[in-house]
Structure formats: C-alpha cells, structure tokens
Design a protein around this motif. Sequence first.
Motif, PDB file in Angstrom:
ATOM      1  N   UNK A 125       0.819  -1.322   0.110  1.00 26.73           N
ATOM      2  CA  UNK A 125      -0.106  -0.056  -0.003  1.00 26.73           C
ATOM      3  C   UNK A 125       0.977   1.327  -0.010  1.00 26.73           C
ATOM      4  N   UNK A 126       0.502   2.262  -0.631  1.00 25.09           N
ATOM      5  CA  UNK A 126       1.231   3.492  -0.614  1.00 25.09           C
ATOM      6  C   UNK A 126       0.640   4.402  -1.548  1.00 25.09           C
ATOM      7  N   UNK A 127       1.339   5.552  -1.767  1.00 23.32           N
ATOM      8  CA  UNK A 127       1.262   6.717  -2.527  1.00 23.32           C
ATOM      9  C   UNK A 127       1.343   6.284  -3.998  1.00 23.32           C
ATOM     10  N   UNK A 128       0.279   6.474  -4.974  1.00 27.46           N
ATOM     11  CA  UNK A 128       0.340   5.924  -6.217  1.00 27.46           C
ATOM     12  C   UNK A 128       1.630   6.275  -6.981  1.00 27.46           C
ATOM     13  N   UNK A 129       2.524   7.266  -6.777  1.00 25.29           N
ATOM     14  CA  UNK A 129       3.598   7.730  -7.646  1.00 25.29           C
ATOM     15  C   UNK A 129       4.848   7.040  -6.964  1.00 25.29           C
ATOM     16  N   UNK A 130       4.895   6.216  -5.875  1.00 26.48           N
ATOM     17  CA  UNK A 130       6.049   5.539  -5.572  1.00 26.48           C
ATOM     18  C   UNK A 130       5.886   4.284  -6.530  1.00 26.48           C
ATOM     19  N   UNK A 131       7.182   4.232  -6.637  1.00 24.90           N
ATOM     20  CA  UNK A 131       7.276   2.712  -7.771  1.00 24.90           C
ATOM     21  C   UNK A 131       6.840   1.386  -7.124  1.00 24.90           C
ATOM     22  N   UNK A 132       7.077   1.242  -5.732  1.00 27.53           N
ATOM     23  CA  UNK A 132       6.707   0.238  -5.007  1.00 27.53           C
ATOM     24  C   UNK A 132       5.402  -0.080  -4.698  1.00 27.53           C
ATOM     25  N   UNK A 133       4.477   0.839  -4.856  1.00 26.37           N
ATOM     26  CA  UNK A 133       3.191   0.767  -4.652  1.00 26.37           C
ATOM     27  C   UNK A 133       2.341   0.049  -5.343  1.00 26.37           C
ATOM     28  N   UNK A 134       1.777  -0.827  -4.911  1.00 28.93           N
ATOM     29  CA  UNK A 134       0.919  -1.778  -5.865  1.00 28.93           C
ATOM     30  C   UNK A 134      -0.867  -1.482  -5.518  1.00 28.93           C
ATOM     31  N   UNK A 135      -1.050  -0.831  -4.374  1.00 25.35           N
ATOM     32  CA  UNK A 135      -2.648  -0.322  -4.260  1.00 25.35           C
ATOM     33  C   UNK A 135      -2.574   0.912  -3.236  1.00 25.35           C
ATOM     34  N   UNK A 136      -3.071   1.762  -4.031  1.00 20.34           N
ATOM     35  CA  UNK A 136      -3.279   3.136  -3.458  1.00 20.34           C
ATOM     36  C   UNK A 136      -4.436   3.412  -2.215  1.00 20.34           C
ATOM     37  N   UNK A 137      -4.579   4.664  -2.122  1.00 16.72           N
ATOM     38  CA  UNK A 137      -5.621   4.907  -0.994  1.00 16.72           C
ATOM     39  C   UNK A 137      -7.161   5.040  -1.735  1.00 16.72           C
ATOM     40  N   UNK A 138      -8.254   4.842  -0.761  1.00 17.09           N
ATOM     41  CA  UNK A 138      -9.439   5.001  -1.293  1.00 17.09           C
ATOM     42  C   UNK A 138      -9.564   6.557  -1.463  1.00 17.09           C
ATOM     43  N   UNK A 139     -10.657   6.988  -1.812  1.00 14.98           N
ATOM     44  CA  UNK A 139     -11.266   8.439  -2.124  1.00 14.98           C
ATOM     45  C   UNK A 139     -11.197   9.325  -0.907  1.00 14.98           C
ATOM     46  N   UNK A 140     -11.794   9.137   0.122  1.00 17.57           N
ATOM     47  CA  UNK A 140     -11.922   9.820   1.099  1.00 17.57           C
ATOM     48  C   UNK A 140     -12.156   9.134   2.638  1.00 17.57           C
ATOM     49  N   UNK A 141     -12.214   9.693   3.559  1.00 22.42           N
ATOM     50  CA  UNK A 141     -12.551   9.405   4.844  1.00 22.42           C
ATOM     51  C   UNK A 141     -14.068   8.490   4.953  1.00 22.42           C
ATOM     52  N   UNK A 142     -14.885   9.286   4.162  1.00 22.35           N
ATOM     53  CA  UNK A 142     -16.351   8.567   4.303  1.00 22.35           C
ATOM     54  C   UNK A 142     -16.109   7.042   3.534  1.00 22.35           C
ATOM     55  N   UNK A 143     -15.497   7.029   2.529  1.00 20.27           N
ATOM     56  CA  UNK A 143     -15.437   5.843   1.629  1.00 20.27           C
ATOM     57  C   UNK A 143     -14.565   4.830   2.466  1.00 20.27           C
ATOM     58  N   UNK A 144     -13.577   5.221   3.496  1.00 16.27           N
ATOM     59  CA  UNK A 144     -12.935   3.972   4.231  1.00 16.27           C
ATOM     60  C   UNK A 144     -13.891   3.734   5.366  1.00 16.27           C
ATOM     61  N   UNK A 145     -14.667   4.649   5.635  1.00 20.14           N
ATOM     62  CA  UNK A 145     -15.834   4.276   6.835  1.00 20.14           C
ATOM     63  C   UNK A 145     -16.890   3.296   6.159  1.00 20.14           C
ATOM     64  N   UNK A 146     -17.225   3.472   4.885  1.00 23.54           N
ATOM     65  CA  UNK A 146     -18.079   2.653   4.086  1.00 23.54           C
ATOM     66  C   UNK A 146     -17.733   1.272   3.762  1.00 23.54           C
ATOM     67  N   UNK A 147     -16.293   1.150   3.324  1.00 19.82           N
ATOM     68  CA  UNK A 147     -15.649  -0.137   3.088  1.00 19.82           C
ATOM     69  C   UNK A 147     -15.440  -0.851   4.353  1.00 19.82           C
ATOM     70  N   UNK A 148     -14.961  -0.150   5.592  1.00 18.69           N
ATOM     71  CA  UNK A 148     -14.836  -1.004   6.777  1.00 18.69           C
ATOM     72  C   UNK A 148     -16.392  -1.336   7.383  1.00 18.69           C
ATOM     73  N   UNK A 149     -17.433  -0.621   7.082  1.00 17.69           N
ATOM     74  CA  UNK A 149     -18.475  -1.066   7.379  1.00 17.69           C
ATOM     75  C   UNK A 149     -19.042  -2.261   6.674  1.00 17.69           C
ATOM     76  N   UNK A 150     -18.780  -2.348   5.369  1.00 17.24           N
ATOM     77  CA  UNK A 150     -19.150  -3.697   4.760  1.00 17.24           C
ATOM     78  C   UNK A 150     -18.630  -4.887   5.319  1.00 17.24           C
ATOM     79  N   UNK A 151     -16.946  -4.563   5.744  1.00 20.78           N
ATOM     80  CA  UNK A 151     -16.182  -5.558   6.191  1.00 20.78           C
ATOM     81  C   UNK A 151     -17.227  -6.127   7.648  1.00 20.78           C
ATOM     82  N   UNK A 152     -17.433  -5.186   8.290  1.00 26.98           N
ATOM     83  CA  UNK A 152     -17.982  -5.423   9.632  1.00 26.98           C
ATOM     84  C   UNK A 152     -19.213  -6.162   9.317  1.00 26.98           C
ATOM     85  N   UNK A 153     -20.061  -5.653   8.506  1.00 29.05           N
ATOM     86  CA  UNK A 153     -21.271  -6.427   7.978  1.00 29.05           C
ATOM     87  C   UNK A 153     -21.339  -7.733   7.649  1.00 29.05           C
TER      88      UNK A 153
END
Length: 191
Positions: free
Chosen positions: A24-52
């Motif tokens: 995981x990391x910044x998309x401009x870093x060569x070692x990064x394979x997966x970047x961030x989600x769009x915003x805090x709200x979406x992080x909560x949404x994805x974590x909510x799905x996992x909890x569900x």
Amino acid sequence: MIVDARIRERLLDSIRRVAADITLGHPLEPATQMGALIDEGHVRRVLGYIDSGLAEGARLALGGKRALAETGGCYVEATILDAVRPDMRVSREEIFGPVLAVTPFSSESDALRMANDSIYALAAAVWTSDINAAHRVSAALRAGTVWVNSFDRSSLATPFGGFKQSGFGRDRSAHAIEKYADLKTIWTAYR
C-alpha cells in the motif's frame, strides 16, 4: 468470487499469499501496488461492509483493517472474507474497495444461479481448464463481458457495457456509434 468447493481452500491459500504482500502507498511511489481510497467517508463505508460481512457470518481470511493511518491517507488492507453466503450484503452490493468475498459452489448450475442472481452484470471471469465448461458457463452468464482464463483485457474494437444496473448500451467500437445515433429512414416519391 464464486469458487468450486473442491478447490476453495487451495485457491484461497494462493490468493491470501499474494494479497498479503500487496504494498500500500502513494500511487507515485514505484513500490506501490495499491493506493488509497477516495476519502474518509469511503474508508468508513468499506470498513462498514467488512463489519457487516463478519456480523452476518463471513470468516475473515485476511486483512479487514485500516492501514497506514499515521500517513493521514485513506488506506484499507487487502481483505478476504471467506464463507460468504449469496444473501449477505457483501455478496449483493458493490463495495468499491479492496475486499474479496469468497462463496463456494458445489455444481455448475449452482454457480450460475448465484452469479446471475445479481442486479449488476458488467463483467465476469471464468477460470477453468475445461474448454467445454468455459463455453457453457460463458454463454449462460448474464454479463456484458466475460473473460475466460484472463481478466481485464480490452480493445477499442470491442463493445464494452453491461446489463441490468451495470449500464445500458455499449461504449467503444462501431457498435457504440449505433447506440449514439438514432437512425431514421425517409422514403420520398418524386412525381
């Protein structure tokens, strides 16, 4: 992912090994394979799905937590939920996050029933060494694109689009031009 119950554990182990090493990391870093989600709200949404999924009986096979919180970024670990039933929310809704929901099947007809019992139908992939099964299943899947033993291949020469709530019409190719134009025929008799 709808997987044959006979190979589920072996396939799950292979996927878990690959997913556990995703950087995981910044998309401009060569070692990064997966970047961030769009915003805090979406992080909560994805974590909510996992909890569900966990609350409904899925088993956490990998990940499931926020990652790199100290960076201020919106990262979620690659997550695998196993033993997902077709009626669970994580199986029925689009998560748009790094979550793989694994559902076993015992027969081809069972797999097709589960795959086609969705309000979405943009794309599907069939992985098999049996070319007859590949043709049979591909034809029976109600999806705009079906990949066989591959994924995410594309060409501007082929139409792209889904069925159901995954879109109407096609983009790309000569087929798209027909979708963008309303053709009209005018017959004129000269006297």
